[in-house]
Design an enzyme around this catalytic site. Structure first.
Site, mmCIF file in Angstrom:
data_model
loop_
_atom_site.group_PDB
_atom_site.id
_atom_site.type_symbol
_atom_site.label_atom_id
_atom_site.label_comp_id
_atom_site.label_asym_id
_atom_site.label_seq_id
_atom_site.Cartn_x
_atom_site.Cartn_y
_atom_site.Cartn_z
ATOM 1 C CG ASP A 36 -0.150 -0.043 2.522
ATOM 2 O OD1 ASP A 36 1.104 -0.072 2.477
ATOM 3 O OD2 ASP A 36 -0.789 -0.038 3.593
ATOM 4 C CD GLN A 96 4.926 27.878 1.133
ATOM 5 O OE1 GLN A 96 5.224 27.745 -0.041
ATOM 6 N NE2 GLN A 96 4.016 28.750 1.543
ATOM 7 C CG ASP A 172 18.008 34.555 -6.636
ATOM 8 O OD1 ASP A 172 19.019 34.456 -5.902
ATOM 9 O OD2 ASP A 172 17.229 33.614 -6.827
ATOM 10 C CE LYS A 195 14.573 33.369 -8.404
ATOM 11 N NZ LYS A 195 15.231 32.081 -8.214
ATOM 12 C CB SER A 224 14.185 23.566 -8.799
ATOM 13 O OG SER A 224 13.057 22.743 -8.697
ATOM 14 C CB THR A 225 12.050 24.255 -13.250
ATOM 15 O OG1 THR A 225 12.334 25.656 -13.079
ATOM 16 C CG2 THR A 225 10.972 23.837 -12.260
ATOM 17 N N GLY A 226 15.337 24.738 -13.560
ATOM 18 C CA GLY A 226 16.336 25.349 -14.456
ATOM 19 C C GLY A 226 15.918 26.729 -14.946
#
Ligand code: R5P
Length: 296
Positions: A36, A96, A172, A195, A224-226
């Site tokens: 599970d 966060q 940034d 940024k 991360s995402t680039g």
């Protein structure tokens, strides 16, 4: 003195190298998944009255990795290890760090409370994402140490990048902390862009830097995402930069970031092995060993 280094699923390579450097025993933690999808964790030896170091990054699979880490540390505590040091090379959920919109969970505070409740002896992490929280021990408590991997990154740049007349660029404002350290190690100037984050995947990078006819070395804590690196690269090109080199500490490289980045004709793209990826060329264990040496 620590007697055992245990490697969690994401960081066995670091745990093993650390154990060799410290000349102590190494073992993996047994981790399985029930049908599970719940996790099963087992410490495969008697840890009673032993001093243990546990290493696990919270990437990839941050949710699963967090559960694995918490289950392991709590098992060590309940099996009466004499002391427990958790090395979390990449600490997820740190970005966060504020309620940006009403009703949001401030994840870093929850994660900090979870770790504090385990009551272990020491937590060491590498370049925790620090933006609005400038002193992580205020959130994680006094047993928390945030070390930097940028000196290892700078050493790698020195010995592998063939740049000339280069400037270090932080993409940034918050990257100033890493850009300034790398620039100092390389004995060259640095500049910082600014940024605006439009969404989890989109950013706008703006600013000026004296890069015309020079090479640029972009340094960031996380890729991360680039998106950040791609936008900074475009800006550098428009400002007349020559070759562009990119380095980071934590190469998360999600959603095909690696393939997107290599299309931008970068001279080099490297990160450390806090997170394993196709660009994890810089070993982080020496920085961790140094921190352990100071504290144990
Ligand atoms: C955030 O401010 C960090 O320092 C990095 O710039 C950010 O996480 C990079 O994310 P991405 O690669 O998705 O632009």
């Amino acid at each position: 003195m620590p007697e055992l280094v245990l490697g969690g699923s994401n960081s066995r390579h670091i745990a093993y190298r650390l154990s060799k450097k410290m000349n102590i025993m190494y073992s993996t933690v047994e981790v399985k998944e029930f049908p599970d999808n719940e996790l099963y964790v087992r410490i495969p030896m008697d840890v009673k009255q032993r001093e243990v170091i546990y290493v696990n990054s919270l990437q990839p699979n941050p949710n699963r990795s967090l559960v694995e880490t918490i289950l392991t540390l709590d098992a060590l505590k309940k099996q009466n290890a004499k002391s427990i040091v958790a090395v979390i090379p990449y600490l997820a959920y740190a970005r966060q760090d504020e309620m940006f919109n009403p009703g949001e969970a401030v994840s870093v505070l929850t994660i900090a409370d979870m770790f504090k409740s385990l009551d272990i002896d020491q937590i060491i992490t590498v370049d925790m994402h620090l933006h609005r929280i400038t002193d992580p021990s205020k959130v994680f408590g006094s047993k928390f140490t945030n070390i930097t991997g940028v000196h290892e990154v700078a050493d790698y740049i020195k010995s592998h990048f063939k740049y000339s007349n280069a400037v270090v660029i932080g993409p940034d404002d918050e990257a100033k902390q890493w850009a300034s350290l790398v620039a100092k190690d390389l004995n060259i100037e640095y500049g910082v862009f600014s940024k605006k984050r439009l969404s989890g995947r989109e950013v706008q990078v703006e600013g000026q830097a004296e890069v015309k006819g020079k090479d640029a070395i972009i340094i960031d804590d996380i890729i991360s995402t680039g998106g950040t690196i791609i936008e900074a690269t475009k800006l550098l090109k428009s400002l007349g930069a020559n070759d562009i080199y990119v380095a980071c500490v934590h190469p998360l490289l999600v959603e095909g970031a690696y393939h997107k980045l290599v299309e931008h004709n970068l001279k080099a793209l490297i990160g450390t092995d806090t997170v394993l990826s196709p660009i994890s060329f810089v070993e982080i264990y020496p920085a961790i060993a140094k921190a352990l040496d100071k504290q144990l």
